[in-house]
Each structure stands twice: as structure tokens, then as C-alpha cells.
Design a protein around this motif. Structure first.
Motif, short mmCIF file in Angstrom:
data_model
loop_
_atom_site.label_atom_id
_atom_site.label_comp_id
_atom_site.label_asym_id
_atom_site.label_seq_id
_atom_site.Cartn_x
_atom_site.Cartn_y
_atom_site.Cartn_z
N SER A 86 53.59 84.45 43.50
CA SER A 86 52.17 84.09 43.37
C SER A 86 51.53 84.19 44.74
O SER A 86 52.21 84.32 45.77
CB SER A 86 52.01 82.66 42.83
N TYR A 87 50.20 84.13 44.75
CA TYR A 87 49.44 84.17 46.00
C TYR A 87 49.30 82.75 46.55
O TYR A 87 48.85 81.84 45.85
CB TYR A 87 48.07 84.79 45.78
N LYS A 88 49.65 82.59 47.81
CA LYS A 88 49.56 81.27 48.44
C LYS A 88 48.13 80.82 48.61
O LYS A 88 47.81 79.63 48.44
CB LYS A 88 50.26 81.33 49.80
N GLU A 89 47.22 81.74 48.91
CA GLU A 89 45.85 81.39 49.25
C GLU A 89 44.91 81.38 48.05
O GLU A 89 43.70 81.25 48.23
CB GLU A 89 45.30 82.37 50.29
N ALA A 90 45.45 81.56 46.83
CA ALA A 90 44.58 81.56 45.66
C ALA A 90 43.89 80.20 45.53
O ALA A 90 44.55 79.16 45.60
CB ALA A 90 45.37 81.86 44.40
N PRO A 91 42.56 80.17 45.38
CA PRO A 91 41.86 78.88 45.27
C PRO A 91 42.36 78.08 44.08
O PRO A 91 42.74 78.62 43.05
CB PRO A 91 40.40 79.29 45.10
N GLU A 92 42.33 76.78 44.23
CA GLU A 92 42.80 75.90 43.16
C GLU A 92 41.90 76.07 41.93
O GLU A 92 40.68 76.10 42.02
CB GLU A 92 42.76 74.45 43.64
N GLN A 123 37.59 83.81 51.05
CA GLN A 123 36.71 83.38 49.96
C GLN A 123 36.79 81.87 49.73
O GLN A 123 35.76 81.20 49.56
CB GLN A 123 37.10 84.11 48.67
N ARG A 124 38.00 81.36 49.75
CA ARG A 124 38.16 79.92 49.50
C ARG A 124 37.53 79.09 50.62
O ARG A 124 36.79 78.13 50.36
CB ARG A 124 39.65 79.59 49.39
N ILE A 125 37.79 79.46 51.87
CA ILE A 125 37.30 78.67 53.00
C ILE A 125 35.79 78.81 53.16
O ILE A 125 35.08 77.83 53.41
CB ILE A 125 38.04 79.09 54.29
N ARG A 167 30.55 85.91 53.07
CA ARG A 167 31.14 85.73 51.73
C ARG A 167 31.03 86.99 50.90
O ARG A 167 31.97 87.38 50.19
CB ARG A 167 30.44 84.57 51.00
N MET A 168 29.90 87.68 50.97
CA MET A 168 29.72 88.92 50.20
C MET A 168 30.64 90.02 50.73
O MET A 168 31.26 90.76 49.96
CB MET A 168 28.27 89.37 50.26
N VAL A 169 30.72 90.12 52.06
CA VAL A 169 31.60 91.11 52.65
C VAL A 169 33.05 90.83 52.28
O VAL A 169 33.82 91.74 51.93
CB VAL A 169 31.43 91.15 54.18
N SER A 170 33.45 89.56 52.33
CA SER A 170 34.81 89.18 51.96
C SER A 170 35.07 89.41 50.48
O SER A 170 36.19 89.77 50.09
CB SER A 170 35.05 87.70 52.31
N SER A 171 34.05 89.22 49.65
CA SER A 171 34.21 89.47 48.22
C SER A 171 34.55 90.94 47.95
O SER A 171 35.43 91.26 47.16
CB SER A 171 32.93 89.08 47.47
#
Length: 543
Positions: A57-63, A419-421, A478-482
């Protein structure tokens, strides 16, 4: 191989009997060749996809994020439609048609596809035809009775040749089949490279687009700040005229206004550079391309996240690295095949005559059949060194494949974390903006009442402006990261598309000056996708 034609009178009857036996020899040769072909074996190691470390799984996936369902991971076609931006859609259409980098990779794919056909040609014999004619004069003979005299005036002979040659080397040790497999893997790798170049260009365009819109939002903030500072300067000048404020307050307010004006001008440099970058991406001259200013209003859509194992099938750069490893494996077998002898089957036939009218007659026919076997006895270790080099090249490609996989997972984790942060940061920053604006209103009222000095006003104004500027910057990030997350997940690409790639993107023609001027005058035109956009939005719905 040369073709000979026998002149009349040179054992015609014996060659005629040989001609009648030619079909038997031809059948025998074909049977032998077929036997060799069927019993031939491909030497060298069989290819197996290299193992790579894949997390569960991905560690950084948002909760709370849900793993994408099969319908979500299906090819959505134009992935950028999830942003519901008509102007961006129009730019993507121009990029897909006119981007020069994509055109380069498309040409490389067509070249790789042609190399597959070139390799497959070795399965078949090489047949060549020839026609030649000559006329020769021989010297006169010396007389036996008089050594100083000659008899006759010499003779003139004619010779006309018409022939057909054929050679074929059966693939006894799999050299041809492995060459074909290597070129097919190269073609698939080139298709993946083309897809990766196209995805990278599309993602760069989308990121630059949202960065430009973020600069437009910051420009609006700067313009509003300049207007607010002008009012503040007017207030200070009024206070100074009434004797309430000192001359230093006016100078400070004027300095702050000028600094804001300079920042507003400086923001135009970054925007111009982004606009020029977009022009290059869509294949247009930067000097004849412009985009009207419009503040950023978009928010990142929820991007379905596939399982980590699916990333190996969704990233074109991973697929390209794996295909390069497959091609390198086939090169090992090609190098090993050099240790074994090669069999060459050859045949020739045709007509030869001294009289053109008799060229195609039966007595003028001839044919030859013959196999040849050749093997290298001594090469001072050349073949062994070539084999070791091929094995080392394969190990290098395997390491490159595994490194590409590791970098891909890092790319996904980086963008998931971003994205999460940033989603958490933008909430806090919005609160900071509200607090700074509230504090500015209080301090301004106190300054008007004469209960505080102008230094507190300057400090509050700077704090409020910095907080607003930071908020606009985070929204753009955020848009660039998306977009970066969509690219990291492979966009709408799938490994099965390697065999569907046509490489039909031709090198775009230069934009005419009149067309470029028209494009620059019109800016960017919205693109209408209709039902396709609706379907894409449904396929990328939030989880």
C-alpha cells in the motif's frame, strides 16, 4: 553469386538432362531446409520479467481515501478532462497535434516498427535477378609457316546472360527469432517512450497552466494591495495635514506602496515565462501567442489511487524499462548463436547464349544448387567477450528497470504527501488570512483614532498581504501537485496500449506567420468535447 549461360554446342544434352532433374533437387533442398527449420533451437536464456520490490500500500495515502475500483482504473482517455477547464482542453488538443517533442518520439516509434520488419525479412530467402550482355573480339592466330604473319582477322563473340539467384540461411540456433523478438521488444519500448513523452508534455502543460493561473490570482492580489496601500497613503497624508501624523509616517506609507507596485510588476516576469513555455508546448512561436489573464478558481479533484502493483502496468516509463530488459535478454541469445555453425542454402539458374534470339530456349538453360556450412574456429575470445558484454548489458537494463520502479513509487508517495499536507495547510492558511485581516481592521481604526502609531499599521498590512499571498501560492501548488499525482499514476495509459500505438504523429509543419498572428490575437479557444468530457468526469468521480 554469378549466373552462367552455356553457349550452344557446350554439352547441351547433358545440361538438358540436369534441367529435367532440377525439380527433384529443389524439392530435396526445400525438404532439408524445412527439416532444419523445424529442428532448429533458440540458444540462450529465456526471458522472465525481472522481479521488483512492490509495496502492499501507499504510506502517504490520505486517511479515508478509497482504493480505486476496476471501473475507475479503466482508460479514461483524455485525463485532463477531470479538471473541467475548457481552455486547458483546447491547449491539450493543440499539444497533441503540434508538440515537437512528441513528434520526435513518434518518428522513433515508426523507426522501431520498421526495424521489426527488417528483422523478420531474415526468415525468408533473398532472391536477385540479373541480366548482362557482352561482345568480345579475340586476336588473330599466328601462322605456323611464317612467324611474322597472321592468318585470319580474329573472331568476334557475343554473350547474353539472364539469371536468377537465391540464398537462404535457416534459423538453426534462433538467431533470427531472437533478433525479431528483440526488435519487437524495442518497438513496444518505443511505443511506451512515445506515451511517456506525450504524458510528460501533457502534464507539464497542465502544471504550467495552473501555475500561470496562480500567478494571475497573485497579480489580482497585488493589484488590490496596491489599491489598498494607495488609500493608506492618502489617509496618512490627511493625518499629516491635520498635524496628527509625522512626516516619517507619510514616507513609510509611500515606501510600502512603491514596494507593492514593484512586486506587481515583477510578478509579470514569471507569468510571461509560463506563457512562453505553454506556447512552445503547443508548437507555436512565443512571440505570437498570448493567454488572457484569469484568476485561478479550480480546486483539485479527487484522483482514484490504484493499488501499488497496478502501477507497473500504468506507468509508460516502467513499461519502457521492462521492454528494454527484454530486448537485452534476446541479445544474449544472439551472441551465443555465434558459437554454432551457420548453414546457407543457395540456388541459381537462368539462360546463357551467344545468340539473343536463342536465349530463352531449353538448350540455353542452366542451374546450380548447393548448401554451405561455415563455423568460426578461432577468434581470440571475441565471441566469449561479446556474450559477456550482452549479459552485462542485460544486468544493466534490469537494474535500470528496478530503479525506474523505485522512482515511480517515490513519485506517487511525494505527490500523495503533497496533496495531503497542502490540503491541511490551506485550511490553516485560510484561518491565518482571516485573522490577519481582522487585526488589520482593528489597527487601522486605532490609527484613525490616534491611539496607535503608524508602525503598527505597516506591520499589520505586511502580515495580511503575506498571508494572502501564501494562500494564493498554496492553491496553485495544490493544482500543480494534483496534476503530478495523475502523471505519477500513469494518466489514462495502460500497458496494453503498447500494441495499439500507431505512431501516427507526424512532424508538425511550421506555423505560418498569419496563422500565428491570428492565434496570438485570439488567445486560446475553448475546446468542445461534449459527451466525452461528461464520461471522463464520471470515470474520475471522487471516491
Amino acid at each position: 553469386m554469378s549466373c552462367r549461360f552455356v553457349p550452344p554446342g557446350h554439352h547441351v544434352s547433358r545440361r538438358s538432362r540436369a534441367v529435367r532433374q532440377a525439380p527433384r533437387f529443389a524439392l530435396l533442398c526445400a525438404a532439408a531446409a524445412l527439416t532444419f527449420q523445424l529442428t532448429g533451437c533458440a540458444v540462450g536464456p529465456d526471458y522472465h520479467k525481472p522481479a521488483a520490490a512492490v509495496p502492499e500500500s501507499y504510506k502517504e495515502a490520505p486517511e479515508g481515501w478509497k482504493t480505486a475500483q476496476p471501473a475507475d482504473t479503466a482508460d479514461r482517455g483524455p485525463w485532463w478532462l477531470i479538471y473541467d477547464d475548457a481552455q486547458l482542453n483546447g491547449l491539450m488538443d493543440q499539444l497533441n497535434a503540434s508538440n515537437q517533442t512528441v513528434a520526435q518520439y513518434a518518428a522513433a516509434y515508426r523507426q522501431a516498427r520498421a526495424l521489426v520488419g527488417e528483422a523478420r525479412a531474415a526468415y525468408f530467402p533473398v532472391v536477385s535477378a540479373s541480366f548482362s550482355g557482352s561482345r568480345a573480339r579475340s586476336p588473330a592466330r599466328v601462322s605456323n609457316s611464317n612467324s611474322n604473319g597472321f592468318t585470319g582477322s580474329g573472331s568476334i563473340s557475343n554473350n547474353v546472360n539472364l539469371g536468377l539467384d537465391a540464398t537462404w540461411e535457416p534459423d538453426l540456433w534462433g538467431k533470427v527469432s531472437r533478433t525479431v523478438s528483440a526488435q519487437e521488444a524495442g518497438q513496444q519500448g518505443a511505443a511506451a517512450d512515445l506515451a511517456n513523452a506525450r504524458l510528460s508534455a501533457q502534464a507539464t502543460l497542465a502544471q504550467t497552466w495552473f501555475a500561470l493561473r496562480s500567478l494571475d490570482a497573485q497579480q489580482k492580489l497585488l493589484d488590490d494591495t496596491v489599491a489598498a496601500y494607495q488609500k493608506s497613503l492618502q489617509l496618512t497624508q490627511n493625518q499629516y495635514a491635520q498635524g496628527v501624523a509625522g512626516r516619517a509616517d507619510v514616507i513609510q506609507a509611500q515606501t510600502q506602496l512603491q514596494s507593492a507596485q514593484a512586486a506587481a510588476i515583477d510578478n509579470g516576469v514569471a507569468r510571461a515565462q509560463d506563457e512562453h513555455a505553454i506556447a512552445v508546448l503547443v508548437g507555436k512561436p512565443a512571440s505570437a501567442f498570448s493567454i488572457p489573464a484569469s484568476a485561478l478558481t479550480a480546486t483539485p479533484p479527487t484522483v482514484p489511487v490504484t493499488m501499488p502493483s497496478a502501477l507497473l502496468e500504468r506507468r509508460p516509463d516502467i513499461a519502457s524499462a521492462e521492454r528494454k530488459a527484454a530486448a537485452a535478454n534476446e541479445q544474449i541469445g544472439i551472441a551465443i548463436s555465434a558459437f554454432f555453425p551457420t548453414l546457407t542454402l543457395s540456388a541459381s539458374g537462368g539462360f546463357e547464349s551467344s545468340v539473343l534470339s536463342q536465349l530463352l530456349s531449353m538448350p540455353s538453360r542452366f542451374w546450380t544448387l548447393g548448401p554451405s556450412l561455415a563455423a568460426t574456429v578461432f577468434d581470440a575470445g571475441l565471441r566469449r567477450a561479446q556474450t559477456e558484454a550482452a549479459r552485462a548489458a542485460y544486468d544493466q537494463q534490469v537494474a535500470a528497470y528496478r530503479q525506474t520502479v523505485l522512482a515511480a513509487f517515490q513519485d506517487v508517495e511525494d505527490n500523495l504527501a503533497s496533496q495531503r499536507i497542502l490540503a491541511q495547510e490551506i485550511v490553516v492558511q485560510q484561518q491565518a488570512v482571516e485573522s490577519a485581516q481582522h487585526a488589520l481592521r482593528i489597527v487601522t481604526n486605532e490609527y484613525k483614532a490616534g491611539t496607535t502609531d503608524y508602525q503598527n499599521v505597516l506591520s499589520s498590512q505586511t502580515t495580511a498581504f503575506t498571508a494572502q499571498q501564501k494562500l494564493a501560492s498554496i492553491a496553485g501548488q495544490r493544482m500543480v501537485s494534483s496534476v503530478g499525482l495523475v502523471k505519477a499514476l500513469g494518466g489514462g495509459w495502460d500497458v496494453s496500449q503498447m500494441d495499439q500505438e500507431t505512431g501516427g504523429v507526424a512532424a508538425p509543419a511550421p506555423v505560418a506567420a498569419s496563422d500565428a498572428a491570428a492565434s496570438g490575437a485570439q488567445g486560446i479557444a475553448p475546446s468542445s468535447h461534449g459527451a466525452m468530457q461528461d464520461a471522463a468526469m464520471q470515470g474520475a468521480r471522487p471516491q
